[in-house]
Design an enzyme around this catalytic site. Sequence first.
Site, PDB file in Angstrom:
ATOM      1  N   ARG A 180       0.327  -3.018  -2.643  1.00  0.00           N
ATOM      2  CA  ARG A 180       1.274  -2.000  -2.561  1.00  0.00           C
ATOM      3  C   ARG A 180       1.206  -1.056  -3.840  1.00  0.00           C
ATOM      4  NH1 ARG A 180       1.088  -3.919   1.997  1.00  0.00           N
ATOM      5  NH2 ARG A 180       2.601  -3.935   3.649  1.00  0.00           N
ATOM      6  N   CYS A 227       9.195  -0.807   6.022  1.00  0.00           N
ATOM      7  CA  CYS A 227       9.734  -1.875   4.989  1.00  0.00           C
ATOM      8  C   CYS A 227      10.618  -1.482   3.899  1.00  0.00           C
ATOM      9  CB  CYS A 227       8.686  -3.118   4.834  1.00  0.00           C
ATOM     10  SG  CYS A 227       8.323  -4.057   6.107  1.00  0.00           S
ATOM     11  N   GLU A 297       9.978  -0.883  -1.799  1.00  0.00           N
ATOM     12  CA  GLU A 297       8.943  -0.228  -1.313  1.00  0.00           C
ATOM     13  C   GLU A 297       8.976   1.475  -1.068  1.00  0.00           C
ATOM     14  OE1 GLU A 297       6.402  -2.589   1.418  1.00  0.00           O
ATOM     15  OE2 GLU A 297       5.840  -0.732   2.610  1.00  0.00           O
TER      16      GLU A 297
END
Length: 310
Positions: A180, A227, A297
């Site tokens: 990520r 998320c 995130e």
Amino acid sequence: MQLAAASGQPSPSRLGTRVERLPLARYTTIGVGGEAEIWFVETLEALAEAVEQPYRILGGGSNLVIDDSGVPERVIRLSGPLAKADLTPDPELSDPASGLIVTGWVGGGTPLPGLLRKLQALGWSNLEGTVGIPGQVGGSVWMNAGTRFGEMFDGLHTIEIVTPQGVRQVTPDDLNWGYRNSDIPRGHIISRVRLKLQQSTPEAVRERMEQADAARKGQPKMKTPGCAFKNPGGVSAGLLIDRAGLKGEQIGQARIAPEHGNFIVNLGGATAADVLGLLRLVRGRLAPELSGPLELEYEIWPEEAAADLR
Ligand code: EPU
């Protein structure tokens, strides 16, 4: 440099770029966010003009929470040719003998789901693990979006990056990318990429897409940015939130999804303040059992609206 006026008429573009003052809520999947001046940029030349003043880059808005008061900077939205994909294999960079395909330029504003459907029909593999991500190519590359089955950096050859200092091209090897994280600084615009794919068959690619898709079956279908937190040390943040008994917690019209603890959903009419309240609740409750704070995130605009969550 001056900030764009917070209200009133949008500042005009010398190059005729469409500029409109609009609510950002309609450009985010959670559906919250106040107004800003949006620049619908179609060419690299127009992009160079757009970054002359303080700016933000808006991707698919699928991982973004924008404050209820909006943002004072101009917001750039890649459109037209910068939101289209030229999938013609580059003859110089591709290698038919080994099945290597390096595509033409794919605009950062290209929606990822439609692109994946085209790659599946061509039987071109490497990116099918990202199925189900609703974002655009640029934002998905910037955060190296992915699932347990694959991520954007599985299929990249070249990344073109625009900043006020100019345009440059890098390869994944030039970046210290990881889970990520692309290593590309915030505010650097991914204008276009070339994809690096492997010839397979439409059936094989479809099968892998279906596998990755099946893992999302239990995820909520309501308005959500996806998320909320990165998985700490590879452990599912959703599982931790679930175990802490936080599913179903609600602030205003925002709720921690009963289906999966790492999703916040908008029940209709939620505000950014509701969403940020839930993020703080989760972080506070899980703090005692983790060695460090849960890492967000989501992107939050402006950053000061949630400095305590960084
Ligand atoms: N689980 C629970 N309760 C929950 C959530 C999960 O018990 O509330 C359990 C599941 O039953 C499963 C395990 O935890 O046994 C892992 O859950 P899941 O398969 O959903 O994976 P995850 O680690 O929670 C990651 C990605 C998702 C991606 C899925 C599926 C992150 C932060 N999340 O979730 O990505 O869709 O795998 O590939 O890496 C996103 O990045 O926006 C996102 C949603």
